[in-house]
Design a protein around this motif. Structure first.
Motif, mmCIF file in Angstrom:
data_model
loop_
_atom_site.group_PDB
_atom_site.id
_atom_site.type_symbol
_atom_site.label_atom_id
_atom_site.label_comp_id
_atom_site.label_asym_id
_atom_site.label_seq_id
_atom_site.Cartn_x
_atom_site.Cartn_y
_atom_site.Cartn_z
ATOM 1 N N ALA A 50 25.837 -24.776 -38.790
ATOM 2 C CA ALA A 50 26.050 -23.333 -38.175
ATOM 3 C C ALA A 50 26.923 -23.665 -36.965
ATOM 4 N N CYS A 51 27.853 -22.537 -37.079
ATOM 5 C CA CYS A 51 29.014 -22.689 -36.306
ATOM 6 C C CYS A 51 29.539 -21.384 -35.472
ATOM 7 N N ARG A 52 30.197 -21.594 -34.619
ATOM 8 C CA ARG A 52 30.954 -20.250 -34.067
ATOM 9 C C ARG A 52 32.412 -20.721 -34.126
ATOM 10 N N ILE A 53 33.288 -20.010 -33.990
ATOM 11 C CA ILE A 53 34.749 -20.087 -33.776
ATOM 12 C C ILE A 53 35.364 -19.416 -32.747
ATOM 13 N N SER A 54 36.062 -19.986 -31.616
ATOM 14 C CA SER A 54 36.821 -19.436 -30.525
ATOM 15 C C SER A 54 37.995 -19.591 -30.685
ATOM 16 N N VAL A 55 38.738 -18.619 -30.147
ATOM 17 C CA VAL A 55 40.319 -18.555 -30.174
ATOM 18 C C VAL A 55 40.522 -18.692 -28.876
ATOM 19 N N VAL A 56 41.636 -19.720 -28.644
ATOM 20 C CA VAL A 56 41.994 -19.945 -27.192
ATOM 21 C C VAL A 56 43.415 -20.190 -27.285
ATOM 22 N N GLU A 57 44.084 -20.086 -25.832
ATOM 23 C CA GLU A 57 45.447 -20.673 -25.738
ATOM 24 C C GLU A 57 45.467 -22.184 -25.723
ATOM 25 N N PHE A 58 46.210 -22.859 -26.632
ATOM 26 C CA PHE A 58 46.233 -24.277 -26.673
ATOM 27 C C PHE A 58 45.964 -25.006 -25.314
ATOM 28 N N SER A 59 46.979 -24.340 -24.303
ATOM 29 C CA SER A 59 47.049 -25.184 -22.983
ATOM 30 C C SER A 59 45.748 -24.850 -22.113
ATOM 31 N N GLN A 60 44.867 -23.838 -22.612
ATOM 32 C CA GLN A 60 43.681 -23.662 -21.879
ATOM 33 C C GLN A 60 42.281 -23.931 -22.671
ATOM 34 N N ALA A 61 42.605 -24.959 -23.639
ATOM 35 C CA ALA A 61 41.299 -25.227 -24.626
ATOM 36 C C ALA A 61 40.728 -26.327 -23.687
ATOM 37 N N LEU A 62 39.140 -25.961 -23.975
ATOM 38 C CA LEU A 62 38.165 -27.092 -23.401
ATOM 39 C C LEU A 62 38.565 -28.501 -24.061
ATOM 40 N N ALA A 63 37.886 -29.282 -23.546
ATOM 41 C CA ALA A 63 37.847 -30.784 -24.186
ATOM 42 C C ALA A 63 37.139 -30.489 -25.491
ATOM 43 N N TYR A 64 37.690 -30.994 -26.671
ATOM 44 C CA TYR A 64 37.296 -30.829 -27.986
ATOM 45 C C TYR A 64 37.749 -32.412 -28.617
ATOM 46 N N GLU A 65 37.036 -32.679 -29.906
ATOM 47 C CA GLU A 65 37.336 -33.752 -30.563
ATOM 48 C C GLU A 65 38.018 -33.180 -31.820
ATOM 49 N N ALA A 66 39.077 -33.868 -32.445
ATOM 50 C CA ALA A 66 39.471 -33.480 -33.715
ATOM 51 C C ALA A 66 39.047 -34.565 -34.862
ATOM 52 N N ILE A 67 38.903 -33.781 -35.922
ATOM 53 C CA ILE A 67 38.341 -34.601 -37.214
ATOM 54 C C ILE A 67 39.576 -34.930 -38.095
ATOM 55 N N SER A 68 39.531 -36.292 -38.318
ATOM 56 C CA SER A 68 40.519 -36.814 -39.412
ATOM 57 C C SER A 68 39.688 -37.049 -40.592
ATOM 58 N N TYR A 69 39.930 -36.590 -41.814
ATOM 59 C CA TYR A 69 39.217 -36.661 -43.020
ATOM 60 C C TYR A 69 40.062 -36.373 -44.067
ATOM 61 N N ALA A 70 39.518 -36.749 -45.230
ATOM 62 C CA ALA A 70 40.141 -36.223 -46.631
ATOM 63 C C ALA A 70 39.348 -35.040 -47.067
ATOM 64 N N TRP A 71 40.157 -34.015 -47.511
ATOM 65 C CA TRP A 71 39.610 -32.842 -47.949
ATOM 66 C C TRP A 71 38.547 -33.090 -48.922
#
Length: 195
Positions: A50-71
Motif C-alpha cells: 500500500a502506498c501514496r504518492i506525493s508531488v513536491v518541488e525537488f528542492s523541498q523534498a523531505l529525506a527519501y531513499e532511492a531504489i536501484s533495481y532491474a525492472w
C-alpha cells in the motif's frame, strides 16, 4: 499512537482497496522541477503493498531513499494499492517493496517505475534527465539485486575443482553477480551519484 492503532488505521485504508478498484492515474507534475515521492505504508510479509504518492518541488523534498533495481520482464506485473487504486508494477519492484517496507513506519522512496508517469513521454524525458540529481540527493540508495535465477546452476561446473572454503566464496559471488541488476547501464549513474 500505539502500534495496534497504527495497524488498525492501515488496515482501514487497505480495506477500501479491492481488485475491482479503478487503476491509479498519475496527476500531471506542476513543473519540470517537481518530483513524486512514494510513501510506502507499513506492512509485513506478503500483505499487499500500500502506498501514496506525493508531488513536491525537488528542492523541498523531505529525506527519501532511492531504489536501484532491474525492472525485470515488463509483462510480469503485479498490482499494488496506490491510494486505494490499482497500480501495476513489475514483480521485481513489488518484491523489493515487500523487503524494504517497515512494519510500523512509512518510508519515503523514489522508484522510477512509480514516481515517473511511464505513459507520458514528455514527463518521462525531463524526469530521466533529473535522475542524477534524484539519486545524488537521496539520503541512501537501496540496491535490490533480485533473487538468483535458475541460470546460476550453470556456474556449478566452473567450481567443481575448488577447495571447500573457496567453493563457498565463489558460489556466493556467482549468485551475487548473476543478478540482472549488474546488466543495467543505469546502475553506474544510480550508484555513482549516491552519497
Amino acid at each position: 499512537m500505539s502500534r495496534l492503532a497504527k495497524r488498525k488505521r492501515r488496515n482501514t485504508s487497505i480495506s477500501r482497496f479491492s481488485w475491482s478498484s479503478p487503476p491509479y492515474e498519475h496527476t500531471p507534475l506542476p513543473s519540470t522541477t517537481s518530483i513524486r515521492i512514494l510513501e510506502l505504508q507499513p506492512g509485513e510479509g506478503t500483505d499487499i503493498i500500500a502506498c501514496r504518492i506525493s508531488v513536491v518541488e525537488f528542492s523541498q523534498a523531505l529525506a527519501y531513499e532511492a531504489i536501484s533495481y532491474a525492472w525485470g520482464r515488463g509483462i510480469d506485473t503485479r498490482v499494488i494499492n496506490c491510494e486505494d487504486r490499482k497500480l501495476r508494477v513489475t514483480a521485481n519492484l513489488r518484491d523489493a517493496l515487500w523487503r524494504i517496507r517497515d512494519p510500523v513506519n512509512v518510508k519515503l522512496l523514489w522508484a522510477d517505475a512509480v514516481c515517473i508517469n511511464q505513459l507520458d513521454n514528455e514527463e518521462r524525458g525531463f524526469q530521466v534527465r533529473q535522475m542524477p540529481l534524484i539519486y545524488a540527493n537521496a539520503v541512501r540508495v537501496l540496491v535490490w539485486l533480485d533473487l538468483p535465477s535458475s541460470a546460476f546452476k550453470d556456474f556449478g561446473l566452473l567450481l567443481e575443482d575448488l577447495d571447500a572454503d573457496t567453493m563457498v566464496v565463489a558460489s556466493a559471488l556467482c549468485k551475487l553477480f548473476d543478478s540482472p541488476w549488474f546488466t543495467r547501464l543505469w546502475v553506474v549513474q544510480e550508484i555513482g551519484m549516491a552519497k
